[in-house]
Design an enzyme around this catalytic site. Structure first.
Site, PDB file in Angstrom:
ATOM      1  N   GLU A 104       0.827  -1.207   0.000  1.00  0.00           N
ATOM      2  CA  GLU A 104       0.000   0.000   0.000  1.00  0.00           C
ATOM      3  C   GLU A 104       0.867   1.265   0.000  1.00  0.00           C
ATOM      4  O   GLU A 104       0.760   2.106   0.877  1.00  0.00           O
ATOM      5  CB  GLU A 104      -0.972  -0.020   1.187  1.00  0.00           C
ATOM      6  N   ASP A 143      -8.203  -8.982   3.877  1.00  0.00           N
ATOM      7  CA  ASP A 143      -7.924  -7.876   4.788  1.00  0.00           C
ATOM      8  C   ASP A 143      -9.002  -7.760   5.856  1.00  0.00           C
ATOM      9  O   ASP A 143      -9.819  -6.843   5.813  1.00  0.00           O
ATOM     10  CB  ASP A 143      -7.852  -6.572   3.966  1.00  0.00           C
ATOM     11  N   GLU A 195     -12.430  -2.412  12.013  1.00  0.00           N
ATOM     12  CA  GLU A 195     -12.456  -1.687  10.743  1.00  0.00           C
ATOM     13  C   GLU A 195     -13.627  -2.109   9.852  1.00  0.00           C
ATOM     14  O   GLU A 195     -14.387  -1.264   9.369  1.00  0.00           O
ATOM     15  CB  GLU A 195     -11.134  -1.899  10.004  1.00  0.00           C
TER      16      GLU A 195
END
Ligand code: GCV
Length: 673
Positions: free
Chosen positions: A280, A359, A387
């Site tokens: 990322e 993820d 998240e």
């Protein structure tokens, strides 16, 4: 009315010393003659918690009178002529005799863990005088990763600002950090990385003299609790100073050695570095044409003289994919990048592998790297911060899902149990767990008070991955909502916790399809939010079918698993249905095991998920008379927001599929057009 102080988490007031009166005489006299930072703190912690939780005041007594005696087993056996058995590293034995309750540790941390276990057993009213208690952690690495930025923000943080940083400074309240260290240590956490794995801007300077003295102060607070610090570092850090970060360049090695030497002057017991490289947009060895073993090697060499370790993340994938390109499958990335390097990493390198190939989605399979790496040290990474699982607005008790992960049979054992993740942990093939923390400066640490159960549960699982979600929920509820006046509500809260994950899963992205969330912030539904993006997260729904074919006829991802699992996942009939859309492109009229079509199951789960949140909220409202007002209100307010979120998920998902297929709900429930 049950009075709960949210800040105190699982250390509440458990009534007067009256409740402990059969052993009160012992509790009033804690003795520890051994010296050591952790062991002396263990005695302090025992006196403190006995006083705080049970109102027990220490009294001076003559030697030989009833007492609690603490020490390492070596010391106790030698000094008192005991013959206590020595447990595994960091383990302990609690033994009671006529005149003593002895808490003996294999080592100093073992004594501390024995102390917290003793207090927990007292609080749960499970301590049985005369019966030995012995325990030890299954793994040596039990770590929390903070994603805290130097400016005080927390990446994917839902509990207020950072406990450690503010305004590009290290800034903390020592008392609060001490309380945090107690919470972590009491569930067995022994490492903490304090800064975000995305090491950007001034955070790159954390490993310089500008910040090290203050980091050393933090290390000093955590140390007596048996917790060692780690620092996230930026692989490219040498570049601005010497023009390169190439891991095969001698100047780069010299740079890292110099840094390491100065870091260890301040923090001699630093556990090491945590590294996110080539991930990322973070720089890494690929930039210099090197592989990840070469990248990790240079840091490993710099840390080795200090007994430091490199924890190197395997979250490496192409984050600039073209959605039109169906030949790339992000799920394959960790295995494709790291399996070929098995055996090439230094002895002080530990790979950190996310539990799933994607993820931290609400439901993904376990990553095929577990069990497949044979000559490399590695740990599993979980995410406590929610998240994708409700952001501490929605209740989602994660040990439920982690329990599924722990029970997953990798196929690398000779039978189902010794190939299970929890067994690979027990035999040391997986060296432990790391998890992204969920705490911040919120008054109750976690935003949603019931999200404290996820932090507690993570620690308990890292200590013993065989614990069931039910055992963990029961412990946490009874410790946090103690039965002070005969009005037990812990049972209700345990049920609420245990239902919360299945409920969340029902109203979220269906059957393992993943990524139907709002872009960027990841809260709430957006079915095609990531569909035409560069992140490699597609479901490719059309009017007939949805999902990615990951069988050998498709991307071949299933082949990364041991043969037994490859076969199970490749066949839609044997693939666990909760993962059906992860592995198979499936037509909407596919008939599932309950005899209903995939489409009808999507509708049913989404209607049910919403209804279950309503029931949960009603159950919570029913506790109003019994519960302290502040806690009652704060949780109620979150559950009301969750109900709205579940309504949004239900309607967005159902409407999307109604529009795609033109087929309505067979039960005639309302779906918006
Ligand atoms: C710290 C996901 C999250 C990022 C996180 C990353 C990681 O992509 O959305 O916020 O970055 O995982 O684990 O490194």
């Amino acid at each position: 009315m049950i009075k709960v102080t949210e800040y105190d988490c699982w250390f509440q007031k458990y009534g007067s010393a009256e409740d402990t009166k059969d052993i009160a005489a012992f509790l009033e006299h804690v003795i520890c003659e051994e010296k050591g930072i952790i062991i002396e703190n263990a005695a302090k912690e025992l006196r403190f918690t006995l006083s705080f939780c049970f109102g027990i005041v220490q009294k001076s007594r003559n030697a030989g009178e009833k007492q609690i005696l603490l020490g390492t087993i070596g010391y106790l056996n030698a000094s008192y002529g005991f013959s206590l058995p020595k447990p595994k590293k960091e383990g302990f034995v609690i033994r009671s005799t006529d005149s003593k309750i002895i808490i003996g540790g294999a080592d100093e941390p073992g004594v501390l863990y024995g102390v917290y276990t003793f207090v927990r057993l007292l609080a749960l009213k499970r301590f049985v005088f005369g019966a030995d208690v012995a325990d030890a952690p299954v793994s040596q690495v039990r770590m929390i990763n903070h994603w805290d930025n130097l400016d005080g923000s927390v990446e994917r943080g839902y509990a207020g600002r950072s406990l450690f940083f503010n305004d590009n400074r290290i800034e903390f309240d020592s008392n609060r950090i001490r309380d945090y260290a107690r919470l972590l240590s009491s569930v067995g956490i022994n490492r903490i990385s304090i800064n975000n794995v995305n090491v950007r801007g001034m955070a790159k300077e954390l490993i310089t003299e500008k910040f090290l003295p203050k980091i050393a102060e933090l290390a000093d607070i955590f140390r007596p609790f048996g917790i060692r610090l780690m620092l996230s570092v930026n692989f490219g850090a040498p570049q601005p100073e010497i023009g390169t970060a190439d891991p095969l360049d001698e100047r780069v090695l010299a740079w890292w050695k110099d840094r390491a030497d100065s870091i260890y002057r301040y923090i001699p017991d630093l556990a090491g570095f945590l590294v996110k490289a080539d991930s990322e947009y973070e720089t890494g060895p690929f930039r210099y044409g090197r592989n990840h073993a070469e990248g990790a090697h240079i840091l490993a060499k710099a840390l080795a003289p200090h007994n430091g370790e490199v924890i190197w993340r395997c979250f490496v994938y192409n984050c600039v994919q073209d959605w039109r390109d169906t030949t790339i499958d992000r799920a394959r990335a960790a295995f494709d990048n790291f399996k070929p390097l098995d055996g090439q990493f230094d002895d002080n390198v530990i790979l950190q592998i996310k539990h799933g190939p994607y993820d931290f989605q609400v439901r993904e399979p376990v990553s095929p790297l577990f069990g497949a790496l044979e000559k490399t040290r590695y740990v599993m990474e979980l995410q406590i911060t929610q998240e994708y699982t409700g952001q501490q607005i929605d209740l989602c008790f994660l040990p439920w899902m982690w329990g599924d992960v722990m029970r997953f049979d990798t196929g690398y054992g000779t039978n189902a149990d010794n190939g299970a993740i929890r067994s690979l942990l027990a035999c040391g093939r997986i060296e432990g767990l790391a998890a992204v923390g969920n705490t911040g400066l919120a008054a109750n640490w976690t935003g949603h008070t019931l999200a404290q159960a996820n932090l507690f549960g993570y620690g308990r699982l890292a200590w013993n991955p065989a614990l069931s979600p039910g055992e963990i929920a029961d412990e946490w509820s009874r410790l946090t909502f103690p039965d002070n006046g005969g009005q037990s509500i812990a049972g209700n809260i345990t049920k609420i916790l245990l239902n919360s994950y299945p409920t969340y899963q029902k109203y979220n992205a269906p059957f393992g399809v993943c990524f139907m969330v709002e872009c960027g912030h990841h809260y709430g539904p957006n079915v095609e939010g990531y569909e035409f993006s560069k992140w490699g997260t597609y479901h490719r729904a059309d009017n007939k079918a949805i999902g990615i074919d990951r069988t050998p006829a498709g991307t071949g991802y299933t082949e990364q698993y041991a043969p037994k699992n490859a076969a199970i996942f490749a066949n839609p009939e044997t693939c666990p249905e909760e993962l059906l859309l992860f592995f198979h492109r499936t037509p909407y009229d596919y008939v599932m095991k309950n005899g209903k079509t995939l489409l009808q199951n999507i509708y049913d789960t989404h209607f049910e998920g919403y209804d279950e949140v309503r029931i949960m909220l009603d159950t919570w409202r029913g506790l109003q008379e019994l519960l302290d007002g502040a806690v009652f209100e704060s949780v109620k307010e979150r559950m009301e927001r969750q109900l709205e979120n579940a309504r949004q998920w239900r309607d967005v998902i159902n409407t999307y599929f109604l529009r795609r297929t033109g087929i309505g709900d067979e039960k005639g429930r309302k779906i918006y057009r």
